[in-house]
Design an enzyme around this catalytic site. Structure first.
Site, short mmCIF file in Angstrom:
data_model
loop_
_atom_site.label_atom_id
_atom_site.label_comp_id
_atom_site.label_asym_id
_atom_site.label_seq_id
_atom_site.Cartn_x
_atom_site.Cartn_y
_atom_site.Cartn_z
CE1 TYR A 73 -3.32 -2.71 -0.06
CE2 TYR A 73 -3.83 -2.28 2.24
CZ TYR A 73 -4.05 -2.98 1.07
OH TYR A 73 -5.04 -3.93 1.03
CB SER A 121 -5.63 -11.71 1.29
OG SER A 121 -6.49 -10.80 0.66
CD1 TRP A 170 -10.30 -8.29 0.16
CD2 TRP A 170 -10.86 -6.80 -1.40
NE1 TRP A 170 -9.98 -8.80 -1.07
CE2 TRP A 170 -10.30 -7.92 -2.04
CE3 TRP A 170 -11.27 -5.72 -2.19
CZ2 TRP A 170 -10.14 -8.02 -3.43
CZ3 TRP A 170 -11.12 -5.81 -3.58
CH2 TRP A 170 -10.55 -6.94 -4.18
CB SER A 171 -13.74 -3.47 -2.04
OG SER A 171 -12.50 -2.84 -2.20
CG PHE A 181 -21.50 5.66 -3.30
CD1 PHE A 181 -22.63 5.64 -2.50
CD2 PHE A 181 -20.35 5.03 -2.83
CE1 PHE A 181 -22.62 5.02 -1.28
CE2 PHE A 181 -20.33 4.41 -1.60
CZ PHE A 181 -21.46 4.41 -0.82
CB SER A 201 -14.74 6.09 4.39
OG SER A 201 -14.79 7.49 4.45
P1 NAP Z 1 -14.77 0.59 0.11
O1 NAP Z 1 -15.53 0.95 1.34
O2 NAP Z 1 -15.40 -0.34 -0.85
O3 NAP Z 1 -14.41 1.92 -0.73
C1 NAP Z 1 -13.93 3.07 -0.10
C2 NAP Z 1 -14.06 4.20 -1.09
O4 NAP Z 1 -15.43 4.53 -1.24
C3 NAP Z 1 -13.34 5.46 -0.60
O5 NAP Z 1 -12.71 6.07 -1.71
C4 NAP Z 1 -14.48 6.30 -0.07
O6 NAP Z 1 -14.20 7.68 -0.19
C5 NAP Z 1 -15.61 5.91 -1.00
N1 NAP Z 1 -16.91 6.14 -0.37
C6 NAP Z 1 -17.36 5.63 0.80
N2 NAP Z 1 -18.61 6.07 1.06
C7 NAP Z 1 -18.95 6.88 0.03
C8 NAP Z 1 -20.12 7.63 -0.28
N3 NAP Z 1 -21.19 7.65 0.52
N4 NAP Z 1 -20.13 8.34 -1.43
C9 NAP Z 1 -19.06 8.33 -2.27
N5 NAP Z 1 -17.91 7.64 -2.03
C10 NAP Z 1 -17.86 6.92 -0.88
O7 NAP Z 1 -13.39 0.05 0.62
P2 NAP Z 1 -11.91 -0.05 -0.04
O8 NAP Z 1 -11.14 1.16 0.34
O9 NAP Z 1 -11.97 -0.43 -1.47
O10 NAP Z 1 -11.37 -1.32 0.77
C11 NAP Z 1 -11.38 -1.29 2.21
C12 NAP Z 1 -10.11 -1.89 2.74
O11 NAP Z 1 -10.02 -3.25 2.29
C13 NAP Z 1 -8.81 -1.24 2.23
O12 NAP Z 1 -8.46 -0.10 2.98
C14 NAP Z 1 -7.82 -2.36 2.44
O13 NAP Z 1 -7.41 -2.37 3.80
C15 NAP Z 1 -8.65 -3.61 2.15
N6 NAP Z 1 -8.45 -4.13 0.78
C16 NAP Z 1 -7.87 -5.37 0.65
C17 NAP Z 1 -7.67 -5.92 -0.60
C18 NAP Z 1 -7.01 -7.27 -0.71
O14 NAP Z 1 -6.66 -7.69 -1.84
N7 NAP Z 1 -6.82 -7.98 0.37
C19 NAP Z 1 -8.05 -5.22 -1.76
C20 NAP Z 1 -8.67 -3.97 -1.60
C21 NAP Z 1 -8.89 -3.45 -0.32
P3 NAP Z 1 -13.96 8.61 1.13
O15 NAP Z 1 -12.63 8.23 1.72
O16 NAP Z 1 -13.99 9.98 0.55
O17 NAP Z 1 -15.09 8.35 2.07
#
Ligand code: NAP
Length: 302
Positions: free
Chosen positions: A57, A160, A211-212, A220, A267
């Site tokens: 990351y 993962s 995740w995600s 959105f 977020s």
């Molecule tokens: P997510 O919750 O699916 O997406 C977060 C994104 O959505 C942020 O850019 C956030 O922006 C936006 N968002 C949230 N609420 C919103 C709303 N109401 N309107 C518009 N945009 C909104 O999570 P993710 O960040 O993709 O993943 C979460 C965690 O999973 C990561 O931090 C990581 O630790 C882990 N991950 C792991 C893997 C893996 O391969 N193991 C892969 C991907 C992720 P804001 O910040 O502006 O709220």
């Protein structure tokens, strides 16, 4: 405010918060070290004590470590998860020409040491293989895990994005249980609910880390037919369930699955983190869960 509980990730532990703060996007939040520390303190206050990071990351382990250094006593209040195994965008063409995976013993030990240094901590609560490596030698991974466990540098291990056979292969070489398979779970991508991944985790009583959950925010703003169907259904359910946002409905949908996922929050805005916490008190009926499934697929159940 709803209570965020600690839950057992597998029969042999560890206990993590049922919502986990993801730090993948930390660099894009453009916070000072003090702001990062305040954000961390605020989600700890809500009960979200587990944080997710990874060697790949970018700078986010460094940025997290800088915040921790401002108040090292916070280390005792949190559980840190990191991941290894992706050798990303080459820093210089001479060093390597393509991104690739490396799960050799040496690479695991080096990556773990580097994560500890960047995060300013002397142990990780969990270390996960970030992605399945086509050249994974399960004996080497098991050897590295045992060494890290014995030295006290890593307490628990997981994977993962593993298939069920990759999970079983690695588990067969370990004398302790893998504590999770961190996988993508959201209404846009139902793959792990269909390919046996969550069945296997339910069978072993190992919780997935989802995740995600919000499909990286695409839910959105993307305008595909699937997203439009999903948004329409999510808005209907938001009203029916007395939720305040569609993301709450999505978190309730993820958490209802019987494999008992813990949900990662992506977020960097504390108001949105609080929305996720409030989702814990929502109840969703089985019919409501399937309405999201049907909206995702665009057809009724067979
Ligand atoms: P997510 O919750 O699916 O997406 C977060 C994104 O959505 C942020 O850019 C956030 O922006 C936006 N968002 C949230 N609420 C919103 C709303 N109401 N309107 C518009 N945009 C909104 O999570 P993710 O960040 O993709 O993943 C979460 C965690 O999973 C990561 O931090 C990581 O630790 C882990 N991950 C792991 C893997 C893996 O391969 N193991 C892969 C991907 C992720 P804001 O910040 O502006 O709220």
């Amino acid at each position: 405010m709803s209570e965020v509980k600690k839950v057992l990730m597998s029969p042999q532990g560890p206990s993590f918060s049922e919502l986990i703060q993801g730090y993948w996007r930390l660099a894009s939040w453009e916070m000072t070290a003090q702001q990062r520390l305040s954000f961390l303190s605020e989600h700890i206050e809500l009960g979200i004590t587990t944080v997710d990071n990874a060697a790949i990351y970018g700078n986010s382990e460094v940025l997290f470590g800088e915040a921790l250094k401002l108040n090292p006593s916070i280390r005792n209040e949190i559980e840190i998860v990191s991941k290894f195994g992706i050798n990303g965008i080459p820093s210089s063409p001479e060093e390597r020409r393509v991104s690739h995976y490396d799960s050799s013993k040496e690479a695991i030990l080096t990556s773990a040491e580097n994560s500890l240094k960047r995060l300013n901590t002397d142990y990780l609560d969990a270390l996960l293989v970030h992605r399945p490596d086509f050249l994974m030698d399960a004996d080497q991974v098991a050897d590295a895990f045992s060494e890290l466990k014995q030295s006290g540098k890593v307490k628990h291990f997981g994977v993962s994005n593993f298939t069920t056979s990759q999970f079983d292969l690695l588990q067969s070489r370990l004398d302790f249980s893998l504590m999770t398979n961190q996988v993508e779970i959201n209404p846009v991508n139902l793959v792990v609910l269909e390919d046996g991944t969550t069945d296997q985790l339910q069978q072993y009583r190992v919780r997935p880390m989802a995740w995600s959950c919000l499909a990286g925010g695409r839910i959105f703003f993307d305008n595909t037919e699937q997203m439009q169907r999903l948004r329409k259904t999510l808005i209907e359910l938001m009203v029916e369930m007395d939720a305040t946002s569609i993301e709450q409905v999505i978190f309730a949908w993820v958490l209802k699955h019987p494999s008992n996922p813990v949900a990662l929050i992506g977020s960097g805005k504390i108001s949105r983190v609080k929305q996720a916490v409030e989702a814990l008190s929502l109840s969703m009926t089985t019919e409501q869960w399937y309405r999201i499934w049907v909206a995702s697929k665009g057809c009724p159940v067979p």
